[in-house]
Design a protein around this motif. Structure first.
Motif, PDB file in Angstrom:
ATOM      1  N   GLY A 151       4.447  10.217  -7.001  1.00 14.44           N
ATOM      2  CA  GLY A 151       5.634  10.524  -7.673  1.00 14.44           C
ATOM      3  C   GLY A 151       6.919  10.219  -6.834  1.00 14.44           C
ATOM      4  O   GLY A 151       8.033  10.802  -7.296  1.00 14.44           O
ATOM      5  N   ILE A 152       7.010   9.554  -5.838  1.00 21.72           N
ATOM      6  CA  ILE A 152       8.120   9.082  -5.174  1.00 21.72           C
ATOM      7  C   ILE A 152       8.430   7.856  -5.571  1.00 21.72           C
ATOM      8  O   ILE A 152       7.849   6.671  -5.544  1.00 21.72           O
ATOM      9  N   ASP A 153       9.879   7.772  -5.769  1.00 20.04           N
ATOM     10  CA  ASP A 153      10.327   6.515  -6.216  1.00 20.04           C
ATOM     11  C   ASP A 153      11.169   6.169  -4.878  1.00 20.04           C
ATOM     12  O   ASP A 153      12.126   6.367  -4.316  1.00 20.04           O
ATOM     13  N   LEU A 154      10.640   4.828  -4.538  1.00 14.77           N
ATOM     14  CA  LEU A 154      11.037   4.326  -3.023  1.00 14.77           C
ATOM     15  C   LEU A 154      12.237   3.611  -3.292  1.00 14.77           C
ATOM     16  O   LEU A 154      13.092   3.390  -2.267  1.00 14.77           O
ATOM     17  N   ARG A 155      12.788   3.517  -4.567  1.00 12.85           N
ATOM     18  CA  ARG A 155      14.173   2.971  -4.742  1.00 12.85           C
ATOM     19  C   ARG A 155      14.998   3.855  -4.336  1.00 12.85           C
ATOM     20  O   ARG A 155      16.224   3.426  -4.076  1.00 12.85           O
ATOM     21  N   GLU A 156      15.020   5.095  -4.385  1.00 19.79           N
ATOM     22  CA  GLU A 156      15.978   6.212  -4.075  1.00 19.79           C
ATOM     23  C   GLU A 156      15.956   6.648  -2.646  1.00 19.79           C
ATOM     24  O   GLU A 156      16.725   7.227  -2.145  1.00 19.79           O
ATOM     25  N   THR A 157      15.192   5.968  -1.747  1.00 20.30           N
ATOM     26  CA  THR A 157      15.098   6.326  -0.401  1.00 20.30           C
ATOM     27  C   THR A 157      16.152   5.287   0.338  1.00 20.30           C
ATOM     28  O   THR A 157      17.031   4.568  -0.302  1.00 20.30           O
ATOM     29  N   SER A 158      16.378   5.920   1.666  1.00 25.30           N
ATOM     30  CA  SER A 158      17.444   5.018   2.382  1.00 25.30           C
ATOM     31  C   SER A 158      16.965   3.386   2.913  1.00 25.30           C
ATOM     32  O   SER A 158      17.889   2.953   3.418  1.00 25.30           O
ATOM     33  N   LYS A 172      10.855  -5.430  -5.316  1.00 23.70           N
ATOM     34  CA  LYS A 172      10.952  -4.500  -6.603  1.00 23.70           C
ATOM     35  C   LYS A 172      10.700  -3.228  -6.367  1.00 23.70           C
ATOM     36  O   LYS A 172      11.395  -2.057  -6.895  1.00 23.70           O
ATOM     37  N   ALA A 173       9.459  -2.768  -5.622  1.00 26.09           N
ATOM     38  CA  ALA A 173       8.896  -1.565  -5.561  1.00 26.09           C
ATOM     39  C   ALA A 173       9.900  -0.745  -4.570  1.00 26.09           C
ATOM     40  O   ALA A 173      10.095   0.429  -4.504  1.00 26.09           O
ATOM     41  N   TRP A 174      10.675  -1.456  -3.605  1.00 24.03           N
ATOM     42  CA  TRP A 174      11.389  -0.782  -2.606  1.00 24.03           C
ATOM     43  C   TRP A 174      13.002  -0.805  -2.602  1.00 24.03           C
ATOM     44  O   TRP A 174      13.510  -0.093  -2.246  1.00 24.03           O
ATOM     45  N   ASP A 175      13.250  -1.700  -3.857  1.00 21.58           N
ATOM     46  CA  ASP A 175      14.725  -2.252  -3.878  1.00 21.58           C
ATOM     47  C   ASP A 175      15.420  -2.358  -2.599  1.00 21.58           C
ATOM     48  O   ASP A 175      16.362  -1.775  -2.382  1.00 21.58           O
ATOM     49  N   ALA A 176      14.896  -3.123  -1.801  1.00 20.04           N
ATOM     50  CA  ALA A 176      15.180  -3.600  -0.608  1.00 20.04           C
ATOM     51  C   ALA A 176      15.116  -4.851  -0.229  1.00 20.04           C
ATOM     52  O   ALA A 176      13.883  -5.688  -0.818  1.00 20.04           O
ATOM     53  N   ARG A 177      15.550  -5.507   0.825  1.00 18.20           N
ATOM     54  CA  ARG A 177      15.434  -6.946   0.944  1.00 18.20           C
ATOM     55  C   ARG A 177      14.192  -7.151   2.235  1.00 18.20           C
ATOM     56  O   ARG A 177      13.907  -6.233   2.994  1.00 18.20           O
ATOM     57  N   ALA A 230       3.180   6.062  -3.039  1.00 19.53           N
ATOM     58  CA  ALA A 230       4.313   6.509  -3.149  1.00 19.53           C
ATOM     59  C   ALA A 230       4.361   6.831  -4.711  1.00 19.53           C
ATOM     60  O   ALA A 230       4.660   7.920  -5.282  1.00 19.53           O
ATOM     61  N   ALA A 231       3.855   5.672  -5.577  1.00 19.77           N
ATOM     62  CA  ALA A 231       3.744   5.742  -7.028  1.00 19.77           C
ATOM     63  C   ALA A 231       2.823   6.958  -7.454  1.00 19.77           C
ATOM     64  O   ALA A 231       2.880   7.910  -8.320  1.00 19.77           O
ATOM     65  N   ARG A 285       0.737  -1.310   0.074  1.00 22.59           N
ATOM     66  CA  ARG A 285       0.013   0.157  -0.098  1.00 22.59           C
ATOM     67  C   ARG A 285       0.788   1.227   0.015  1.00 22.59           C
ATOM     68  O   ARG A 285       0.511   2.057  -0.623  1.00 22.59           O
ATOM     69  N   MET A 286       1.701   1.241   0.872  1.00 24.31           N
ATOM     70  CA  MET A 286       2.873   2.369   0.769  1.00 24.31           C
ATOM     71  C   MET A 286       3.321   2.642  -0.769  1.00 24.31           C
ATOM     72  O   MET A 286       3.698   3.736  -1.185  1.00 24.31           O
TER      73      MET A 286
END
Length: 470
Positions: A240-247, A270-275, A236-237, A231-232
Motif C-alpha cells: 500500500g505504498i505509493d512510490l509517486r509520493e516519495t522523495s 510511471k510507478a515511481w513518478d521519477a526520471r 510497494a504496491a 520489483r520494489m
C-alpha cells in the motif's frame, strides 16, 4: 506513504540544465585533460566540446598506457608478440586497429591457467587494493583487481556520469544492493560519497525494509537494476505504498538493457513518478557510458576515458557511421588491469544528429540495443531477449516473464511464460492470449505462450535471469 521534510520539495525538480559538479574527488582528480599543449587548465567538460581535443587526449593516454604495461603486463606482452605487432607502431588512433581484439574467453582462460587472477596485471600483487568479480550471468565469474590509482580513475568516471545525469548537491542516494564481491554499485556509492552527497547503503535488507529505509531517509536518487526497480514497485504496491509520493526524483539504472527499452522505462517511470537515467559499464571495463539529463533516448560514452570502436561482429571491421555494430572498448585509466579492444558483445549505433548541447562525445542512439551473443534465430528471424521484453512490458497485466529457447527437430523454438499481476490473476488465459498476439504481431512469427500463477516466477535483486537456452 508520503515523503516528508526537505527532500519532498525536490521531487518535482525538472531543470533541463545539467548542473556542473564543481567539487573534485578528495584523493585524486583527473578532471583536467592531460598534456594539452595549448593549456594546462582545460577541464574535461571543455574538452567534450572539441572533437580534436578529445582525440588528442585519447592518443596521449593510449600511448602512455601502452608504455606502462609493456612489458610489465604478461597477458598483453604475450598477446602482442603472438600477433607480431609492436606498440611502438601506434602513432595515431587509426593505428589502434593493428592490435588484436581481446575476448572475455581469453580473460577467463588466463585466470584458469594462472589462478586466481590471471596474467592481465601490470604491477606486483602488492600494488592492488581492491577485488571485485563479475556476476557470472554469462558463465564463470571473473575476478578483477584494482590499484588505488585505477580506483581513483573509476571515481573520476563516476564524477562525469553524475554530472551528465544531473546529480545535485542536495541529492541523497539509496543503493538497494547486496554489497557483495560483484562490483555492482560499489563505485557509484563511493563516487557519490566523494562528491559530498549523502549515501545510504541498502545491503542485507529485504525489499520491504529497503523501502522503509529509502522513505525514512528521504532518498532522492535510487541506483539499481531496472529489474529491481520494478520489483520494489511490486512490493510497494502490495504494502500500500505509493512510490509517486516519495522523495525519489531519479533512478540511475544499469546491469541489463531495461533502461534503454522504452516500455520497461515507461513502466518504471510511471510507478515511481521519477526520471530514469540509463548508464552502462562492466566489471572488467568500469562504468563508461551514461544517458544525460538533457538528452534522453541515448547514451554518451566518456571519451576522455575510453576509446570506442563500432565494428561488424563477424568481420570486426568498422561499420558505417550510424549503422548497428558491436562495441569494442579500450579503457584508458585502468592501467593496473587494462583492456584493449575488448569485445563487449553489446550492439550499439552511433547517433548522427547534431548534438543539442554541443558535446562532441560519441552518443549511442537508443543506448545498448542488445547483445550479439544473446541473439537466436527463430524460423529465419533474428530475435533478441530485449525485443521480447519490449513487447511484454507494454502489457500492463504481465507482471513477470521467462524466455526459453528449445531445440525441436534441430530448429530453435521459442517458449514464453507470463505471470499476471494480482489484479489479473483470474484472467490468466486472456493474459496469455494477449501476449501471444502482441508477440506475433511485433516479432513476425508465432510462439508458444504459457501461463504461471501469481508469484510463481522468480524475482531478482540484481540482473534478471529470464533468458534460458535448452
Amino acid at each position: 506513504m508520503p515523503a516528508t521534510g526537505w527532500a519532498n520539495s525536490r521531487k518535482n525538480h525538472t531543470s533541463r540544465v545539467v548542473a556542473v559538479i564543481t567539487r573534485q574527488p578528495q584523493r585524486h582528480s583527473i578532471s583536467k585533460a592531460p598534456n594539452l599543449d595549448h593549456s594546462m587548465t582545460t577541464t574535461t567538460e571543455e574538452v567534450w566540446q572539441d572533437r580534436s581535443q578529445i582525440e588528442t587526449v585519447q592518443l596521449q593516454r593510449l600511448q602512455a598506457m601502452l608504455r606502462t604495461i609493456i612489458p610489465r603486463n604478461r597477458f598483453y606482452t604475450t598477446k602482442f608478440e603472438e600477433a607480431d605487432v609492436s606498440t611502438d607502431d601506434i602513432k595515431t588512433l587509426d593505428d589502434l586497429s593493428q592490435l588484436p581484439v581481446t575476448t572475455k574467453q581469453e580473460l577467463v582462460d588466463t585466470q584458469s591457467e594462472q589462478p586466481p587472477y590471471g596474467a592481465n596485471l601490470s604491477f606486483p600483487s602488492t600494488a592492488y587494493t581492491r577485488l571485485h568479480q563479475t556476476s557470472g550471468t554469462t558463465g564463470r565469474p571473473m575476478r578483477w583487481l584494482d590499484t588505488a590509482e585505477s580506483w581513483d580513475w573509476i571515481m573520476e568516471c563516476w564524477r562525469q556520469i553524475y554530472q551528465l545525469a544531473g546529480l545535485k548537491d542536495y541529492d541523497r542516494l539509496f543503493f538497494p544492493f547486496s554489497f557483495g564481491p560483484f562490483i555492482g554499485f560499489w563505485a557509484a556509492f563511493e563516487g557519490a560519497s566523494r562528491l559530498g552527497n549523502f549515501v545510504i547503503a541498502g545491503g542485507g535488507m529485504s525489499t520491504p525494509i529497503r523501502l522503509q529505509a529509502m522513505i525514512e531517509n528521504e532518498a532522492t536518487v535510487l541506483c539499481c537494476t531496472p529489474t529491481y526497480a520494478l520489483r520494489m514497485a511490486e512490493v510497494a504496491a502490495e504494502q500500500g505504498i505509493d512510490l509517486r509520493e516519495t522523495s525519489v526524483r531519479m533512478l540511475i539504472v544499469a546491469g541489463e538493457p531495461g533502461g534503454a527499452i522504452p516500455a520497461t522505462r515507461a513502466r518504471i517511470e510511471k510507478a515511481w513518478d521519477a526520471r530514469v537515467i540509463d548508464h552502462w559499464g562492466m566489471t572488467e571495463i568500469a562504468s563508461l557510458g551514461v544517458e544525460s539529463e538533457d538528452r534522453p533516448g541515448g547514451m554518451y560514452l566518456l571519451e576522455t576515458e575510453v576509446i570506442a570502436e563500432i565494428v561488424d561482429p563477424e568481420t570486426l571491421q568498422p561499420v558505417p557511421h550510424g549503422e548497428t555494430g558491436e562495441l569494442l572498448i579500450t579503457n584508458l585509466g585502468r592501467v593496473g588491469s587494462p583492456l584493449i579492444r575488448y569485445r563487449t558483445r553489446d550492439l550499439v549505433r552511433a547517433g548522427t544528429a547534431e548534438d543539442p548541447a554541443g558535446r562532441q562525445l560519441l552518443w549511442l542512439e537508443g543506448g545498448i540495443l542488445g547483445r550479439s551473443d544473446d541473439m537466436v534465430t527463430i524460423r529465419g528471424n533474428n530475435v533478441f531477449p530485449s525485443s521480447i521484453e519490449a513487447v511484454l512490458r507494454e502489457l500492463e497485466e504481465v507482471a513477470e516473464f521467462r524466455i526459453d529457447v528449445q531445440t525441436v527437430r534441430e530448429m530453435h523454438e521459442l517458449c514464453i511464460t507470463v505471470e499476471p499481476t494480482p489484479d489479473a490473476a483470474d484472467r490468466l488465459e486472456s493474459v496469455q492470449d494477449a501476449a501471444a498476439k502482441a508477440l506475433k504481431q511485433r516479432l513476425g512469427f508465432g510462439c508458444q505462450v504459457k501461463g504461471a500463477e501469481v508469484g510463481e516466477l522468480p524475482r531478482f535483486e540484481l540482473k534478471g535471469r529470464r533468458f534460458h537456452r535448452e
